[in-house]
Design a protein around this motif. Structure first.
Motif, PDB file in Angstrom:
ATOM      1  N   GLY A  97      57.387  33.732  51.634  1.00 35.10           N
ATOM      2  CA  GLY A  97      57.606  34.393  50.059  1.00 35.10           C
ATOM      3  C   GLY A  97      56.254  35.470  49.820  1.00 35.10           C
ATOM      4  N   ALA A  98      56.556  36.437  49.171  1.00 39.17           N
ATOM      5  CA  ALA A  98      55.652  37.527  48.724  1.00 39.17           C
ATOM      6  C   ALA A  98      55.003  37.079  47.396  1.00 39.17           C
ATOM      7  CB  ALA A  98      56.344  38.877  48.856  1.00 39.17           C
ATOM      8  N   ILE A  99      53.623  37.352  47.369  1.00 37.04           N
ATOM      9  CA  ILE A  99      52.955  36.721  46.100  1.00 37.04           C
ATOM     10  C   ILE A  99      53.672  37.696  44.978  1.00 37.04           C
ATOM     11  CG2 ILE A  99      50.690  37.090  44.977  1.00 37.04           C
ATOM     12  CD1 ILE A  99      49.543  36.826  47.853  1.00 37.04           C
ATOM     13  N   GLY A 100      53.717  36.829  43.977  1.00 37.80           N
ATOM     14  CA  GLY A 100      54.362  37.784  42.613  1.00 37.80           C
ATOM     15  C   GLY A 100      55.793  37.712  42.786  1.00 37.80           C
ATOM     16  N   SER A 101      56.588  37.438  43.860  1.00 32.78           N
ATOM     17  CA  SER A 101      58.077  37.283  43.802  1.00 32.78           C
ATOM     18  C   SER A 101      58.543  35.923  43.263  1.00 32.78           C
ATOM     19  CB  SER A 101      58.326  37.529  45.339  1.00 32.78           C
ATOM     20  OG  SER A 101      57.948  38.986  45.561  1.00 32.78           O
ATOM     21  N   ARG A 102      59.864  35.874  42.908  1.00 33.86           N
ATOM     22  CA  ARG A 102      60.583  34.998  42.360  1.00 33.86           C
ATOM     23  C   ARG A 102      62.050  34.978  43.514  1.00 33.86           C
ATOM     24  NH1 ARG A 102      62.022  34.633  36.543  1.00 33.86           N
ATOM     25  NH2 ARG A 102      59.763  33.646  36.511  1.00 33.86           N
ATOM     26  N   TYR A 103      62.140  33.537  43.841  1.00 35.07           N
ATOM     27  CA  TYR A 103      63.189  33.634  44.832  1.00 35.07           C
ATOM     28  C   TYR A 103      64.226  32.467  44.516  1.00 35.07           C
ATOM     29  CZ  TYR A 103      60.146  35.863  47.958  1.00 35.07           C
ATOM     30  OH  TYR A 103      59.558  37.083  48.435  1.00 35.07           O
ATOM     31  N   GLN A 134      65.774  23.930  37.618  1.00 35.49           N
ATOM     32  CA  GLN A 134      64.465  23.782  38.029  1.00 35.49           C
ATOM     33  C   GLN A 134      63.619  25.242  38.383  1.00 35.49           C
ATOM     34  OE1 GLN A 134      64.726  19.976  40.127  1.00 35.49           O
ATOM     35  NE2 GLN A 134      63.715  19.168  38.310  1.00 35.49           N
ATOM     36  N   THR A 135      62.522  25.402  37.989  1.00 35.67           N
ATOM     37  CA  THR A 135      61.555  26.266  38.644  1.00 35.67           C
ATOM     38  C   THR A 135      60.391  25.599  39.202  1.00 35.67           C
ATOM     39  OG1 THR A 135      62.375  27.985  36.778  1.00 35.67           O
ATOM     40  CG2 THR A 135      60.480  28.231  37.966  1.00 35.67           C
ATOM     41  N   MET A 181      56.539  23.603  51.674  1.00 37.97           N
ATOM     42  CA  MET A 181      56.514  22.574  50.551  1.00 37.97           C
ATOM     43  C   MET A 181      58.087  22.009  50.460  1.00 37.97           C
ATOM     44  SD  MET A 181      54.432  23.864  47.571  1.00 37.97           S
ATOM     45  CE  MET A 181      54.701  22.612  46.510  1.00 37.97           C
ATOM     46  N   ASP A 182      58.306  20.894  50.017  1.00 40.11           N
ATOM     47  CA  ASP A 182      59.488  20.499  49.919  1.00 40.11           C
ATOM     48  C   ASP A 182      60.175  20.661  48.534  1.00 40.11           C
ATOM     49  OD1 ASP A 182      59.422  16.958  49.312  1.00 40.11           O
ATOM     50  OD2 ASP A 182      57.789  18.146  50.041  1.00 40.11           O
ATOM     51  N   PHE A 183      61.293  20.705  48.244  1.00 38.32           N
ATOM     52  CA  PHE A 183      61.819  20.764  46.869  1.00 38.32           C
ATOM     53  C   PHE A 183      63.260  20.052  46.708  1.00 38.32           C
ATOM     54  CE2 PHE A 183      59.075  24.440  47.692  1.00 38.32           C
ATOM     55  CZ  PHE A 183      58.551  24.486  46.495  1.00 38.32           C
ATOM     56  N   SER A 184      63.300  19.377  45.732  1.00 36.83           N
ATOM     57  CA  SER A 184      64.675  18.688  45.694  1.00 36.83           C
ATOM     58  C   SER A 184      65.346  18.657  44.446  1.00 36.83           C
ATOM     59  CB  SER A 184      64.362  16.855  45.772  1.00 36.83           C
ATOM     60  OG  SER A 184      63.509  16.739  46.980  1.00 36.83           O
ATOM     61  N   ILE A 185      66.807  18.412  44.468  1.00 37.48           N
ATOM     62  CA  ILE A 185      67.600  18.450  43.344  1.00 37.48           C
ATOM     63  C   ILE A 185      68.070  17.192  43.448  1.00 37.48           C
ATOM     64  CG2 ILE A 185      69.660  19.332  42.339  1.00 37.48           C
ATOM     65  CD1 ILE A 185      69.158  21.657  43.645  1.00 37.48           C
ATOM     66  N   ILE A 202      67.687  26.160  42.739  1.00 37.49           N
ATOM     67  CA  ILE A 202      66.157  26.410  42.038  1.00 37.49           C
ATOM     68  C   ILE A 202      65.496  27.455  42.334  1.00 37.49           C
ATOM     69  CG2 ILE A 202      65.747  23.818  42.882  1.00 37.49           C
ATOM     70  CD1 ILE A 202      64.125  24.471  45.216  1.00 37.49           C
ATOM     71  N   THR A 203      64.529  27.723  41.252  1.00 41.74           N
ATOM     72  CA  THR A 203      64.074  29.056  41.368  1.00 41.74           C
ATOM     73  C   THR A 203      62.278  28.592  41.714  1.00 41.74           C
ATOM     74  OG1 THR A 203      65.237  29.747  39.526  1.00 41.74           O
ATOM     75  CG2 THR A 203      63.075  30.865  40.106  1.00 41.74           C
TER      76      THR A 203
END
Length: 89
Positions: free
Chosen positions: A57-63, A2-3, A12-16, A81-82
């Motif tokens: 996180g930095a604006i424009g970055s993907r982690y 998931q992205t 924010m929370d993110f789940s799998i 997750i991305t």
């Protein structure tokens, strides 16, 4: 995998959700590791779902944030997750 998108100032929370993969098994452990630049504030899990709370996180970055679980039956899996970080203003 998931992205998701979050603001640089967001926490924010993110789940799998492992429900479909688990069948009748349940989660017994869950560990999260994230790329450098984004912060894991906390994490938790239920019988079927692993959750992480991320900030920064930095604006424009993907982690990527990687979740390794072990089930009560002894199976182990790793998923990720991305997170795309956008500016809030």
């Amino acid at each position: 995998m998931q992205t998701f998108t979050k603001a640089d100032v967001g926490v924010m929370d993110f789940s799998i959700d492992y429900y479909a993969w688990l069948g009748t098994d349940t989660l017994s452990t869950s560990t999260w590791i994230a790329d450098t630049g984004i912060t894991i504030d906390s994490n938790s899990f239920t019988n079927t779902m692993a959750t992480v709370i991320l900030s920064g996180g930095a604006i424009g970055s993907r982690y990527k944030a990687y979740n390794t679980i072990t089930t009560a039956g002894g199976d182990t899996d790793c998923r990720y997750i991305t997170i795309n970080v956008i500016g809030c203003r």
